[in-house]
Motif scaffolding. Structure first.
Motif, short mmCIF file in Angstrom:
data_model
loop_
_atom_site.label_atom_id
_atom_site.label_comp_id
_atom_site.label_asym_id
_atom_site.label_seq_id
_atom_site.Cartn_x
_atom_site.Cartn_y
_atom_site.Cartn_z
N LYS A 227 2.25 -47.89 -28.19
CA LYS A 227 2.36 -49.33 -28.41
C LYS A 227 3.67 -49.85 -27.82
N GLU B 179 -5.39 -57.50 -17.73
CA GLU B 179 -5.38 -56.03 -17.76
C GLU B 179 -5.34 -55.52 -19.20
N LEU B 180 -4.60 -56.23 -20.04
CA LEU B 180 -4.52 -55.84 -21.46
C LEU B 180 -5.89 -56.00 -22.12
N GLU B 181 -6.61 -57.07 -21.78
CA GLU B 181 -7.96 -57.25 -22.31
C GLU B 181 -8.89 -56.13 -21.84
N VAL C 58 4.37 -55.10 -20.75
CA VAL C 58 4.04 -56.52 -20.89
C VAL C 58 5.31 -57.36 -20.71
N VAL D 268 3.31 -49.93 -23.98
CA VAL D 268 2.53 -51.08 -23.52
C VAL D 268 3.35 -52.35 -23.67
N SER D 269 4.04 -52.50 -24.78
CA SER D 269 4.89 -53.66 -25.02
C SER D 269 5.96 -53.79 -23.93
N LEU E 144 2.13 -55.72 -16.68
CA LEU E 144 0.80 -55.64 -17.26
C LEU E 144 0.38 -57.06 -17.63
N SER F 67 -2.26 -60.19 -19.01
CA SER F 67 -3.13 -60.35 -20.18
C SER F 67 -4.55 -59.91 -19.85
#
Length: 120
Positions: A91, A107-109, A98, A94-95, A103, A105
């Motif tokens: 987490k 790609e995050l979806e 971002v 990934v944060s 990264l 939104s």
């Protein structure tokens, strides 16, 4: 298992793509600027000492075959990377990406969809 140097990783990528090969084949398969044959031969010998490849003798030549798969290496490397830099938190990793705008939104979806589909 020991982390590979950049040169060793490039050689391993070529070996994985070929599913093994002679030094000349590995050299021909390398992308970008190619090292001298003797340098690559030394690098592959180091990979053999580290346990990443094994040499199979054919007459006067050796063909080098991968001992570890690319997926196994990526898994071990990523676990160490996340542990060393993100306190074992994917987490946090990934944060970080971002926040650094590496990264999107969208790609995050897509990642969220992958997670949901694997759990279904």
């Amino acid at each position: 298992m020991e982390k590979l140097t950049i040169q060793e990783e490039e050689a391993m990528l070529s070996i994985w793509q070929l599913n093994g090969g002679f030094v000349k084949e590995v050299l021909d398969n390398l992308k970008g600027e190619k090292p001298p044959y003797t340098t690559l031969a030394s690098t592959i010998k180091n990979l053999e000492k580290k346990g990443y490849v094994r040499a199979v003798k054919y007459a006067n030549a050796k063909r080098y075959e991968p001992v570890i798969s690319e997926e196994e290496y990526k898994g071990k490397f990523m676990n160490g990377f996340v542990g060393d830099y993100f306190r074992n938190s994917y987490k946090e990793m990934v944060s970080f990406f971002v926040k650094e705008e590496k990264l999107s939104s969208r790609e995050l979806e897509e990642i969220m969809d992958m997670i949901k589909n694997n759990k279904s």
